[in-house]
Scaffold this motif. Structure first.
Motif, PDB file in Angstrom:
ATOM      1  N   SER A  98       0.836  -1.210   0.000  1.00  0.00           N
ATOM      2  CA  SER A  98       0.000   0.000   0.000  1.00  0.00           C
ATOM      3  C   SER A  98       0.866   1.253   0.000  1.00  0.00           C
ATOM      4  CB  SER A  98      -0.945   0.028   1.210  1.00  0.00           C
ATOM      5  OG  SER A  98      -0.199   0.121   2.415  1.00  0.00           O
ATOM      6  N   ILE A  99       0.339   2.286  -0.632  1.00  0.00           N
ATOM      7  CA  ILE A  99       0.870   3.638  -0.513  1.00  0.00           C
ATOM      8  C   ILE A  99      -0.273   4.492   0.015  1.00  0.00           C
ATOM      9  CG2 ILE A  99       1.753   5.666  -1.728  1.00  0.00           C
ATOM     10  CD1 ILE A  99       3.083   3.808  -3.726  1.00  0.00           C
ATOM     11  N   THR A 100      -0.040   5.123   1.161  1.00  0.00           N
ATOM     12  CA  THR A 100      -1.088   5.889   1.832  1.00  0.00           C
ATOM     13  C   THR A 100      -0.619   7.322   2.070  1.00  0.00           C
ATOM     14  OG1 THR A 100      -1.768   3.862   2.982  1.00  0.00           O
ATOM     15  CG2 THR A 100      -2.621   5.951   3.832  1.00  0.00           C
ATOM     16  N   TYR A 101      -1.489   8.276   1.746  1.00  0.00           N
ATOM     17  CA  TYR A 101      -1.225   9.681   2.063  1.00  0.00           C
ATOM     18  C   TYR A 101      -1.854   9.996   3.411  1.00  0.00           C
ATOM     19  CZ  TYR A 101      -0.305  10.069  -2.971  1.00  0.00           C
ATOM     20  OH  TYR A 101       0.183   9.905  -4.238  1.00  0.00           O
ATOM     21  N   TYR A 103      -2.861  13.032   6.014  1.00  0.00           N
ATOM     22  CA  TYR A 103      -3.069  14.485   6.118  1.00  0.00           C
ATOM     23  C   TYR A 103      -4.169  14.750   7.142  1.00  0.00           C
ATOM     24  CZ  TYR A 103      -4.889  19.084   4.833  1.00  0.00           C
ATOM     25  OH  TYR A 103      -5.342  20.385   4.869  1.00  0.00           O
ATOM     26  N   GLU A 104      -3.844  15.583   8.133  1.00  0.00           N
ATOM     27  CA  GLU A 104      -4.790  15.944   9.199  1.00  0.00           C
ATOM     28  C   GLU A 104      -5.420  14.700   9.840  1.00  0.00           C
ATOM     29  OE1 GLU A 104      -7.562  18.828   7.622  1.00  0.00           O
ATOM     30  OE2 GLU A 104      -6.180  20.476   8.044  1.00  0.00           O
ATOM     31  N   ASN A 105      -4.558  13.735  10.149  1.00  0.00           N
ATOM     32  CA  ASN A 105      -4.958  12.499  10.825  1.00  0.00           C
ATOM     33  C   ASN A 105      -5.919  11.633  10.001  1.00  0.00           C
ATOM     34  OD1 ASN A 105      -3.454  13.087  13.212  1.00  0.00           O
ATOM     35  ND2 ASN A 105      -5.074  14.501  13.847  1.00  0.00           N
ATOM     36  N   LYS A 106      -6.012  11.926   8.708  1.00  0.00           N
ATOM     37  CA  LYS A 106      -6.805  11.101   7.809  1.00  0.00           C
ATOM     38  C   LYS A 106      -5.879  10.391   6.834  1.00  0.00           C
ATOM     39  CE  LYS A 106     -10.814  14.210   7.929  1.00  0.00           C
ATOM     40  NZ  LYS A 106     -11.707  15.076   7.100  1.00  0.00           N
ATOM     41  N   GLU A 107      -6.262   9.189   6.432  1.00  0.00           N
ATOM     42  CA  GLU A 107      -5.458   8.418   5.497  1.00  0.00           C
ATOM     43  C   GLU A 107      -6.204   8.237   4.178  1.00  0.00           C
ATOM     44  OE1 GLU A 107      -3.872   4.827   7.091  1.00  0.00           O
ATOM     45  OE2 GLU A 107      -2.842   5.834   8.742  1.00  0.00           O
ATOM     46  N   PHE A 108      -5.471   8.456   3.078  1.00  0.00           N
ATOM     47  CA  PHE A 108      -6.026   8.324   1.741  1.00  0.00           C
ATOM     48  C   PHE A 108      -5.188   7.286   0.991  1.00  0.00           C
ATOM     49  CE2 PHE A 108      -6.621  12.579   3.369  1.00  0.00           C
ATOM     50  CZ  PHE A 108      -7.943  12.896   3.048  1.00  0.00           C
ATOM     51  N   THR A 109      -5.802   6.201   0.596  1.00  0.00           N
ATOM     52  CA  THR A 109      -5.076   5.140  -0.098  1.00  0.00           C
ATOM     53  C   THR A 109      -4.835   5.534  -1.551  1.00  0.00           C
ATOM     54  OG1 THR A 109      -6.021   3.442   1.333  1.00  0.00           O
ATOM     55  CG2 THR A 109      -5.081   2.714  -0.768  1.00  0.00           C
ATOM     56  N   ALA A 110      -3.562   5.562  -1.962  1.00  0.00           N
ATOM     57  CA  ALA A 110      -3.193   5.946  -3.321  1.00  0.00           C
ATOM     58  C   ALA A 110      -2.922   4.743  -4.209  1.00  0.00           C
ATOM     59  CB  ALA A 110      -1.968   6.856  -3.289  1.00  0.00           C
ATOM     60  N   LEU A 111      -2.451   3.629  -3.604  1.00  0.00           N
ATOM     61  CA  LEU A 111      -2.125   2.435  -4.380  1.00  0.00           C
ATOM     62  C   LEU A 111      -2.154   1.221  -3.459  1.00  0.00           C
ATOM     63  CD1 LEU A 111      -1.143   1.347  -7.177  1.00  0.00           C
ATOM     64  CD2 LEU A 111       1.191   1.677  -6.349  1.00  0.00           C
ATOM     65  N   GLU A 112      -2.658   0.104  -3.975  1.00  0.00           N
ATOM     66  CA  GLU A 112      -2.705  -1.135  -3.198  1.00  0.00           C
ATOM     67  C   GLU A 112      -2.331  -2.323  -4.069  1.00  0.00           C
ATOM     68  OE1 GLU A 112      -5.862  -1.269   0.372  1.00  0.00           O
ATOM     69  OE2 GLU A 112      -6.803  -0.963  -1.585  1.00  0.00           O
ATOM     70  N   ASP A 113      -1.612  -3.261  -3.479  1.00  0.00           N
ATOM     71  CA  ASP A 113      -1.349  -4.578  -4.083  1.00  0.00           C
ATOM     72  C   ASP A 113      -0.875  -4.477  -5.528  1.00  0.00           C
ATOM     73  OD1 ASP A 113      -2.206  -5.815  -1.693  1.00  0.00           O
ATOM     74  OD2 ASP A 113      -4.291  -5.667  -2.331  1.00  0.00           O
ATOM     75  N   PRO A 177       1.881  20.189   7.231  1.00  0.00           N
ATOM     76  CA  PRO A 177       2.539  18.874   7.173  1.00  0.00           C
ATOM     77  C   PRO A 177       1.720  17.857   6.401  1.00  0.00           C
ATOM     78  CG  PRO A 177       1.524  19.188   9.310  1.00  0.00           C
ATOM     79  CD  PRO A 177       1.335  20.480   8.572  1.00  0.00           C
ATOM     80  N   PHE A 178       2.431  16.908   5.846  1.00  0.00           N
ATOM     81  CA  PHE A 178       1.848  15.829   5.050  1.00  0.00           C
ATOM     82  C   PHE A 178       2.853  14.688   5.067  1.00  0.00           C
ATOM     83  CE2 PHE A 178       2.005  13.871   0.751  1.00  0.00           C
ATOM     84  CZ  PHE A 178       0.741  13.309   0.682  1.00  0.00           C
ATOM     85  N   SER A 179       2.399  13.469   4.961  1.00  0.00           N
ATOM     86  CA  SER A 179       3.350  12.352   4.914  1.00  0.00           C
ATOM     87  C   SER A 179       2.812  11.228   4.039  1.00  0.00           C
ATOM     88  CB  SER A 179       3.672  11.830   6.322  1.00  0.00           C
ATOM     89  OG  SER A 179       2.506  11.422   6.988  1.00  0.00           O
ATOM     90  N   ILE A 180       3.744  10.381   3.606  1.00  0.00           N
ATOM     91  CA  ILE A 180       3.403   9.212   2.799  1.00  0.00           C
ATOM     92  C   ILE A 180       3.873   7.967   3.546  1.00  0.00           C
ATOM     93  CG2 ILE A 180       3.780   8.003   0.619  1.00  0.00           C
ATOM     94  CD1 ILE A 180       4.449  10.673  -0.652  1.00  0.00           C
TER      95      ILE A 180
END
Length: 214
Positions: A98-101, A103-113, A177-180
């Protein structure tokens, strides 16, 4: 007389074109180009973003195996995920769980499997071929040369993201701030989790002319 008529039509066309381009710049934000674009400042100081040979020479045990930039070409509303690999082996495959973004304590899935096939070849710094560049200890690879194992499935390719939909209500000059988070493994090695921190700056968008290039 005919020439005069054609000349008038050309002048009118050029005037309309100029008006159209002017309106594109003035009123096209959010329609023809994004209102806000985002600059991602990667905060990991253990990764050198310059030439591949110097990146290998600068690498250490603290250097992450994967690092990321974003590119947003032309008037596109989506930013391209641009990975770079810096490893101790020239691996053959990369498995992305998985690749997850974040931001503000929320997670957004960008790519899986997803699975990417990596080039086997080791090349020189000045080569035009696709492959790994090495100093004998570390190996550097442009992640965009990795081939999606299932190229017909767009959901398994490196993500393209409209960050205006994630970073809502941001104004030019805002920074935040933002993280991956990337969960992955190379070849048959153990699965790893990588967290990459960023500072993001919101910038007012602009129209890139197809005629003038700016």
């Amino acid at each position: 007389m005919v020439t005069h008529t054609i000349g008038n039509k050309i002048i009118v066309f050029l005037i309309l074109l100029l008006i159209g381009v002017t309106n594109m710049y003035a009123f096209g934000a959010g329609i023809f180009y994004p209102k806000i674009i985002f600059s991602f400042d990667n905060l990991d100081e253990n990764f050198y973003w310059g030439a591949a040979d110097k990146a290998c020479d600068s690498a250490s045990e603290s250097t992450p195996e994967i690092n990321v930039l974003f590119r947003q070409p032309g008037n596109s509303f989506k930013a391209e995920f641009f990975p770079v690999f810096l490893t101790k082996k020239n691996y053959a495959k990369l498995y992305i769980k998985s690749i997850t973004y974040i931001y503000e304590n929320k997670e957004f899935t960008a790519l899986e499997d997803a699975v990417f096939i990596l080039p086997e070849k080791i090349i020189g710094m000045d080569s035009n071929e696709i492959g790994w560049i090495t100093n004998g200890t570390y190996y550097w690879l442009n992640g965009w040369t990795a081939k999606c194992e299932n190229p017909n499935d767009k959901s398994k390719k490196w993500p393209e993201t409209n960050f205006e939909k994630i970073f809502k209500n941001k104004k030019a000059g805002d920074n935040f701030p933002f993280s991956i988070k990337i969960i992955y493994n190379f070849d048959e090695e153990d699965e790893k989790t990588l967290l990459i921190p960023f500072t993001v700056i919101a910038i007012k968008g602009w129209y890139t002319s197809i005629f003038a290039g700016s």
